[in-house]
Design an enzyme around this catalytic site. Structure first.
Site, PDB file in Angstrom:
ATOM      1  N   ASN A  62     -25.200  72.583  35.316  1.00 23.57           N
ATOM      2  CA  ASN A  62     -26.232  72.893  36.309  1.00 23.57           C
ATOM      3  C   ASN A  62     -25.955  72.179  37.629  1.00 23.57           C
ATOM      4  OD1 ASN A  62     -26.984  70.612  34.695  1.00 23.57           O
ATOM      5  ND2 ASN A  62     -29.084  70.716  35.435  1.00 23.57           N
ATOM      6  N   GLU A  64     -27.887  71.375  41.130  1.00 21.23           N
ATOM      7  CA  GLU A  64     -29.202  71.376  41.783  1.00 21.23           C
ATOM      8  C   GLU A  64     -29.061  71.299  43.297  1.00 21.23           C
ATOM      9  OE1 GLU A  64     -31.599  68.419  39.733  1.00 21.23           O
ATOM     10  OE2 GLU A  64     -31.737  69.749  37.985  1.00 21.23           O
ATOM     11  N   CYS A  73     -28.456  77.161  36.940  1.00 20.63           N
ATOM     12  CA  CYS A  73     -28.309  76.709  35.550  1.00 20.63           C
ATOM     13  C   CYS A  73     -26.838  76.725  35.108  1.00 20.63           C
ATOM     14  CB  CYS A  73     -29.074  77.629  34.607  1.00 20.63           C
ATOM     15  SG  CYS A  73     -30.858  77.570  34.743  1.00 20.63           S
ATOM     16  N   GLU A  75     -25.545  77.815  32.279  1.00 17.14           N
ATOM     17  CA  GLU A  75     -25.092  79.050  31.620  1.00 17.14           C
ATOM     18  C   GLU A  75     -24.604  80.067  32.631  1.00 17.14           C
ATOM     19  OE1 GLU A  75     -27.906  77.358  31.234  1.00 17.14           O
ATOM     20  OE2 GLU A  75     -28.976  77.966  29.437  1.00 17.14           O
ATOM     21  N   CYS A 112     -32.754  79.407  29.485  1.00 15.66           N
ATOM     22  CA  CYS A 112     -33.997  79.851  30.133  1.00 15.66           C
ATOM     23  C   CYS A 112     -34.014  81.379  30.214  1.00 15.66           C
ATOM     24  CB  CYS A 112     -34.125  79.232  31.520  1.00 15.66           C
ATOM     25  SG  CYS A 112     -33.107  80.024  32.778  1.00 15.66           S
ATOM     26  N   CYS A 115     -31.407  83.035  32.502  1.00 13.31           N
ATOM     27  CA  CYS A 115     -30.058  82.999  31.917  1.00 13.31           C
ATOM     28  C   CYS A 115     -29.927  84.023  30.792  1.00 13.31           C
ATOM     29  CB  CYS A 115     -29.723  81.596  31.414  1.00 13.31           C
ATOM     30  SG  CYS A 115     -29.409  80.437  32.764  1.00 13.31           S
TER      31      CYS A 115
HETATM   32  N1  THU Z   1     -31.275  74.291  33.270  1.00 14.70           N
HETATM   33  C1  THU Z   1     -30.089  74.842  32.862  1.00 14.70           C
HETATM   34  O1  THU Z   1     -29.015  74.494  33.368  1.00 14.70           O
HETATM   35  N2  THU Z   1     -30.127  75.792  31.895  1.00 14.70           N
HETATM   36  C2  THU Z   1     -31.266  76.238  31.297  1.00 14.70           C
HETATM   37  O2  THU Z   1     -31.208  77.183  30.513  1.00 14.70           O
HETATM   38  C3  THU Z   1     -32.539  75.600  31.569  1.00 14.70           C
HETATM   39  C4  THU Z   1     -32.556  74.663  32.722  1.00 14.70           C
HETATM   40  C5  THU Z   1     -31.252  73.292  34.338  1.00 14.70           C
HETATM   41  C6  THU Z   1     -31.873  73.762  35.622  1.00 14.70           C
HETATM   42  C7  THU Z   1     -32.280  72.458  36.263  1.00 14.70           C
HETATM   43  O3  THU Z   1     -31.175  71.955  36.999  1.00 14.70           O
HETATM   44  C8  THU Z   1     -32.553  71.531  35.090  1.00 14.70           C
HETATM   45  O4  THU Z   1     -31.974  72.148  33.947  1.00 14.70           O
HETATM   46  C9  THU Z   1     -34.028  71.281  34.831  1.00 14.70           C
HETATM   47  O5  THU Z   1     -34.720  72.488  34.696  1.00 14.70           O
END
Ligand code: THU
Length: 160
Positions: A62, A64, A73, A75, A112, A115
Site C-alpha cells: 500500500n 498512502e 491498496c 492488492e 477491501c 480491490c
Molecule cells: N489497505 C490495503 O492495502 N488493502 C486492503 O485490502 C485494505 C486496506 C491499505 C489502505 C491503507 O493504506 C491502509 O491499508 C489502511 O486502510
C-alpha cells in the site's frame, strides 16, 4: 419469487507455516513487500504477491498520500503492476498479509471491496479463477478458490 442461495467454502490454515512450500514462499514475499509499504498515515502495512502463469511473481504494497483518497491498496498495486508488465498473462493466485504498527493483527486481513472488484475484472478477463490467500501479522491464513467467493454479484464488464 424464488430464493437463490449463495455458498462458498474456504480453506483455513492455523498458521502460515502450514502452507505448502511454494505458497509459504509467496507469503514470505508478500510479508517482505508489506514491510516496505509506505503507510505513514494509517500505520497499517499491507503486502501482496501475485503468481502469474509464466512463473513470475510480482509484489506490491500500500502507498498512502497526504490527500488520503489518493493512496492505493497493496492488492491493486500488485495486480496492476503484473498487468502492466505482463499483459494478458493469467494470474494464478494472490497472497496477502496485513500488519499494524499500533497493535498486533491476529485476524486475517481480507481484500477491501474496491480491490475485490478490481481482482474480479482480471478473473473475468482471463476466464479462470484466481486463488486468494490472506492473513494478518500472525495467526490464521484463509484461502479462497475464486474472487467470486469474496464478491458475489460483482459488476461485470459484459454489462457495460
Ligand atoms: N489497505 C490495503 O492495502 N488493502 C486492503 O485490502 C485494505 C486496506 C491499505 C489502505 C491503507 O493504506 C491502509 O491499508 C489502511 O486502510
Amino acid at each position: 419469487m424464488k430464493k437463490i442461495q449463495f455458498s462458498a467454502s474456504f480453506e483455513q490454515y492455523a498458521d502460515k507455516d502450514d502452507l505448502d512450500t511454494s505458497d509459504k514462499k509467496m507469503m514470505d514475499l508478500a510479508i517482505e513487500a508489506r514491510d516496505r509499504s509506505y503507510s505513514p498515515y494509517s500505520q497499517f502495512s499491507v503486502g501482496a504477491a501475485v503468481l502469474l502463469e509464466n512463473g513470475e511473481i510480482i509484489t506490491g504494497n500500500n502507498q498512502e498520500n497526504a490527500a488520503y483518497p489518493s493512496g492505493m491498496c497493496a492488492e491493486r498495486v500488485a495486480i496492476w503492476t503484473a498487468s502492466a508488465l505482463y499483459p494478458g498473462v493469467k494470474v494464478i493466485k494472490l497472497v496477502l498479509s496485513g500488519k499494524s504498527k499500533l497493535r498486533l493483527v491476529e485476524t486475517p486481513v481480507s481484500p477491501c471491496g474496491a480491490c475485490r472488484q478490481v481482482l474480479s475484472e482480471y478473473e473475468a478477463k482471463q476466464n479462470s479463477d484466481i486463488e486468494i490467500y490472506f492473513t494478518g501479522e500472525t495467526g490464521k491464513v484463509i484461502k479462497t478458490s475464486s474472487v467470486k467467493d469474496l464478491l458475489p454479484f460483482s459488476f461485470d464488464g459484459s454489462l457495460v
